[in-house]
Motif scaffolding. Structure first.
Motif, PDB file in Angstrom:
ATOM      1  N   CYS A 263       0.852  -1.221   0.025  1.00 34.04           N
ATOM      2  CA  CYS A 263      -0.079  -0.065   0.101  1.00 34.04           C
ATOM      3  C   CYS A 263       0.850   1.328   0.083  1.00 34.04           C
ATOM      4  O   CYS A 263       1.857   1.245   0.738  1.00 34.04           O
ATOM      5  CB  CYS A 263      -1.075   0.243   1.017  1.00 34.04           C
ATOM      6  SG  CYS A 263      -1.788   1.442   1.571  1.00 34.04           S
ATOM      7  N   HIS A 271      -1.112  -8.159   0.113  1.00 34.44           N
ATOM      8  CA  HIS A 271      -2.301  -7.632  -0.233  1.00 34.44           C
ATOM      9  C   HIS A 271      -2.812  -8.602  -1.380  1.00 34.44           C
ATOM     10  O   HIS A 271      -1.760  -9.111  -2.063  1.00 34.44           O
ATOM     11  CB  HIS A 271      -2.765  -6.221  -0.831  1.00 34.44           C
ATOM     12  CG  HIS A 271      -2.586  -5.297   0.328  1.00 34.44           C
ATOM     13  ND1 HIS A 271      -1.346  -4.602   0.757  1.00 34.44           N
ATOM     14  CD2 HIS A 271      -3.651  -4.776   1.106  1.00 34.44           C
ATOM     15  CE1 HIS A 271      -1.613  -3.926   1.580  1.00 34.44           C
ATOM     16  NE2 HIS A 271      -2.882  -3.635   1.960  1.00 34.44           N
ATOM     17  N   CYS A 278      -6.734  -0.997   0.273  1.00 29.89           N
ATOM     18  CA  CYS A 278      -5.780  -1.467   1.426  1.00 29.89           C
ATOM     19  C   CYS A 278      -6.711  -2.265   2.481  1.00 29.89           C
ATOM     20  O   CYS A 278      -7.496  -1.593   2.898  1.00 29.89           O
ATOM     21  CB  CYS A 278      -4.898  -0.481   1.790  1.00 29.89           C
ATOM     22  SG  CYS A 278      -3.928  -0.918   3.498  1.00 29.89           S
ATOM     23  N   ARG A 279      -6.369  -3.453   2.957  1.00 29.28           N
ATOM     24  CA  ARG A 279      -6.966  -3.967   4.063  1.00 29.28           C
ATOM     25  C   ARG A 279      -6.859  -3.208   5.314  1.00 29.28           C
ATOM     26  O   ARG A 279      -7.584  -3.490   6.255  1.00 29.28           O
ATOM     27  CB  ARG A 279      -6.619  -5.434   4.040  1.00 29.28           C
ATOM     28  CG  ARG A 279      -5.204  -5.691   4.483  1.00 29.28           C
ATOM     29  CD  ARG A 279      -4.940  -6.938   5.128  1.00 29.28           C
ATOM     30  NE  ARG A 279      -3.511  -7.311   5.493  1.00 29.28           N
ATOM     31  CZ  ARG A 279      -2.439  -7.616   4.618  1.00 29.28           C
ATOM     32  NH1 ARG A 279      -2.658  -7.574   3.167  1.00 29.28           N
ATOM     33  NH2 ARG A 279      -1.364  -7.474   5.295  1.00 29.28           N
TER      34      ARG A 279
END
Length: 305
Positions: A263, A271, A278-279
């Protein structure tokens, strides 16, 4: 009814650079290892780190220093300049330079540079250059081709998720070694080396962990029975935290497809190839760049690296 605007990602108030163009290409090479260029960059970086550490080790040998001191000094400055350029390049291509500088890897990268410059004024700090070996954590990015760096992160999350279970287990172990150490103090006594309860607890810890230094050993039959029980208990004790972490690790790992996709906002890795955001911070992700896309450019959400 008005729809609330989406919450901006953490750190959005910081000035951000345009992630496109040459900065995106540089970012992909430096921070990701899913392309040939990225893998080559990491391999060269690891080779430089190992060579630099070797130079420091050789320079600490008096005979080698006396014979090749000038050459080793020149090589060290070459490595330092190379790492300085690499560090500046990382700051240039990331969207939030200050955020990277304050991250774990950013701090390690900076600390790896400082000893050479500081050694000009304080020569004794030269040996601290070996801190560059910490940067070999990046080796996970290469050997994995996606897997190891993500597995490393999953292991960290598994440890965090199982911290309470491990804490309860450690409290149980502390109770056992305290009771058994006290019992050995009573059974064996000072005449056999168990001069106090803390000494008995020390013996219990070394016995339960199967280390057994042998500096204190039971002399009575009852003491040997207790010691045998502690040894057998130690084998079972070692398996408990392993099972706890393994179960959490399996739960964390299930269903994940590892990559080095990073990210641009928070610099988190691993990811999914199909992820669009983005988590961790919710920031949009650029298309995934991977060597496989060269053979299959029709794969959605990807583009050639």
């Amino acid at each position: 009814m008005n729809t609330p605007s989406p919450r901006p990602p953490a750190g959005a108030h910081e000035p951000a650079r345009n992630p496109g163009g040459w900065r995106l290409r540089m970012y992909t090479v430096i921070f990701e290892a899913d392309t040939r260029a990225g893998r080559l960059f990491d391999l060269v970086l690891v080779a430089l780190i190992l060579a630099s550490a070797t130079v420091v080790v050789l320079d600490s040998v008096a005979s080698v220093h006396d014979r090749h001191g000038a050459l080793l000094t020149a090589l060290e400055w070459f490595f330092t300049v190379a790492f300085t350029v690499e560090y500046i390049a990382r700051l240039v291509c990331v969207r939030h330079p200050l955020r990277y500088a304050r991250s774990a890897f950013g701090i390690i990268d900076l600390v790896a540079l400082l000893p050479t410059y500081i050694a000009v004024f304080v020569p004794g700090l030269h040996a601290l250059i070996d801190v560059r070996l910490l940067r070999l954590l990046r080796l996970f990015r290469i050997l994995k081709l996606g897997a190891y760096v993500t597995e490393f992160g999953l292991l960290g999350r598994a440890l965090v998720a199982s911290r309470r279970k491990i804490l309860v287990f450690m409290v149980f172990v502390l109770m056992v070694v305290t009771i058994m150490g006290t019992l050995m103090y009573v059974v064996e006594g000072p005449e056999n080396g168990y001069t106090s309860i803390p000494v008995g607890v020390y013996w219990a810890i070394t016995t339960m962990t199967t280390v057994g230094f042998g500096d204190i050993t039971p002399k009575t039959d009852l003491g040997r029975v207790i010691a045998s029980t502690m040894m057998l208990l130690g084998w079972g004790t070692l398996a408990v935290p392993t099972g706890i972490v393994s179960a959490e690790f399996t739960a964390q790992r299930f269903g994940r497809s590892p990559t080095t996709r990073t990210c641009h906002e928070c610099l988190s890795e691993g990811h999914l190839p199909s992820a669009r955001f983005c988590r961790d911070c919710g920031a949009p992700l650029p298309p995934w760049q991977h060597d496989a896309t060269l053979a299959d450019p029709s794969t959605p959400g990807q583009r050639p690296g």
